[in-house]
Design a protein around this motif. Structure first.
Motif, short mmCIF file in Angstrom:
data_model
loop_
_atom_site.label_atom_id
_atom_site.label_comp_id
_atom_site.label_asym_id
_atom_site.label_seq_id
_atom_site.Cartn_x
_atom_site.Cartn_y
_atom_site.Cartn_z
N HIS A 57 -7.63 -31.74 -19.23
CA HIS A 57 -6.27 -31.21 -19.40
C HIS A 57 -5.30 -32.36 -19.64
CE1 HIS A 57 -8.49 -28.28 -16.98
NE2 HIS A 57 -7.68 -27.35 -17.44
N GLU A 58 -4.50 -32.22 -20.68
CA GLU A 58 -3.42 -33.16 -20.95
C GLU A 58 -2.10 -32.45 -20.70
OE1 GLU A 58 -2.95 -36.52 -21.94
OE2 GLU A 58 -4.90 -36.42 -20.95
N LEU A 59 -1.28 -33.00 -19.81
CA LEU A 59 -0.02 -32.37 -19.42
C LEU A 59 1.13 -32.95 -20.23
CD1 LEU A 59 -2.00 -31.70 -17.10
CD2 LEU A 59 -0.05 -31.84 -15.54
N TRP A 87 -7.83 -29.11 -23.22
CA TRP A 87 -6.63 -28.29 -23.11
C TRP A 87 -5.37 -29.16 -23.15
CZ3 TRP A 87 -7.19 -23.09 -23.19
CH2 TRP A 87 -8.41 -22.53 -22.76
N VAL A 88 -4.35 -28.67 -23.83
CA VAL A 88 -3.00 -29.17 -23.68
C VAL A 88 -2.26 -28.18 -22.79
CG1 VAL A 88 -0.83 -29.76 -24.83
CG2 VAL A 88 -3.02 -30.27 -25.94
N VAL A 89 -1.59 -28.71 -21.77
CA VAL A 89 -0.87 -27.87 -20.82
C VAL A 89 0.61 -28.22 -20.93
CG1 VAL A 89 -0.67 -27.17 -18.40
CG2 VAL A 89 -2.88 -27.95 -19.29
N LEU A 107 -2.46 -24.10 -22.86
CA LEU A 107 -2.13 -23.31 -21.67
C LEU A 107 -0.65 -23.46 -21.37
CD1 LEU A 107 -5.08 -24.25 -19.24
CD2 LEU A 107 -4.78 -22.10 -20.48
N GLN A 108 0.01 -22.35 -21.02
CA GLN A 108 1.42 -22.38 -20.65
C GLN A 108 1.59 -21.86 -19.23
OE1 GLN A 108 3.80 -20.22 -23.47
NE2 GLN A 108 3.64 -21.79 -25.07
N VAL A 122 -3.75 -20.49 -26.88
CA VAL A 122 -4.81 -20.75 -27.84
C VAL A 122 -6.07 -21.11 -27.07
CG1 VAL A 122 -5.59 -22.19 -29.77
CG2 VAL A 122 -3.17 -21.56 -29.59
N ASP A 123 -7.16 -20.44 -27.38
CA ASP A 123 -8.43 -20.75 -26.72
C ASP A 123 -8.97 -22.10 -27.20
OD1 ASP A 123 -9.06 -18.66 -24.91
OD2 ASP A 123 -9.37 -17.32 -26.62
#
Length: 265
Positions: A57-59, A87-89, A107-108, A122-123
């Motif tokens: 995950h990248e925030l 994932w981009v969060v 992810l939001q 987006v998956d």
């Protein structure tokens, strides 16, 4: 929303507050194998029913931060071969879906305080990660460090709760008066503090933890160590006393033997 708030929200997404860890390990800031580029959060799925996975995950909390990521994809490139999903969060409006590189997910966080689950905008593409001994060792080491940090935090919270309870008990006792038994026990504590040469509020033990902030188990262990030390000192003093007596007796025997020898001469 700042980065710390986004971290905490994402951890709540995976772990319901107050519940068990539910088959996932979450590790912050993990370097990629052979690289100094760090993933903001790694999620390791442990339950087959949810799918074994290693998600990166990248925030991103600002539009500028996201655009810098797009301009320098080195971090994503370093982690891409080693993850199941990337994932981009980010909060709504930070990332435009048409800007996502192929395979990246988005992810939001929830907009309502009553919700904890993130929205999958987006998956992310699912793939088989490349695992190495270096990566496994890094994940195991960081997992253990995270576990120890969580244990230290729980221990400190427990100490704070005990300290608060003791302080409130003292205040209550001072307001309501004390019985004879309690006064007698407090007098014993006063004598103990005199022997220690310090008050319990200030006296540090072992790693420097004050006695009044120790858990009952830690205090019992400390007192047991003190008892064993005192017993050892007592035994040493007893041995020294016996050695002194033996030395005195030996000197007397030698004196008498010299007298006998002089008489025979």
């Amino acid at each position: 929303m700042n980065t710390t708030m986004l971290y905490e929200a994402l951890e709540r997404h995976y772990r319901k507050p107050g519940a068990a860890h539910q088959g996932e390990i979450l590790i912050r800031e993990v370097p990629a194998p052979g690289s100094g580029r760090q993933a903001d959060l790694i999620r390791i799925g442990l339950w087959p029913s949810r799918g074994y996975a290693l998600d990166v995950h990248e925030l991103k909390v600002t539009r500028a931060d996201w655009l810098r990521e797009l301009a320098d994809p080195g971090k994503a490139d370093a982690w891409w071969p080693h993850c199941s999903r990337f994932w981009v969060v980010a909060p709504a409006g930070v990332v435009h879906t048409n800007e996502l590189p192929p395979g990246w997910g988005l992810l939001q966080p929830p907009t309502s305080v009553n919700r904890r689950r993130f929205t999958t905008v987006v998956d992310a593409a699912v793939k088989e990660p490349q695992l190495s001994l270096e990566l496994l060792a890094t994940l195991a080491r960081r997992t253990d460090n995270t576990r120890l940090a969580e244990m230290d935090l729980l221990r400190e919270q427990h100490r704070d709760a005990l300290y608060k309870a003791r302080t409130e008990a003292r205040q209550h006792a001072a307001q309501t008066g004390l019985g004879e038994y309690v006064r007698r026990r407090l007098n014993l504590l006063d004598e103990l503090e005199k022997l220690l040469g310090a008050t319990l509020d200030d006296f540090g033990w072992g790693d420097g933890t004050r006695l009044d902030r120790m858990t009952p188990y830690e205090l019992a262990s400390a007192l047991a160590d003190c008892r064993d030390h005192i017993r050892l000192q007592q035994r040493q003093a007893r041995v020294e006393e016996l050695m002194g007596r033996l030395s005195y007796a030996a000197q007397n025997v030698m004196t008498e033997m010299r007298k006998v020898g002089n008489g025979n001469g």
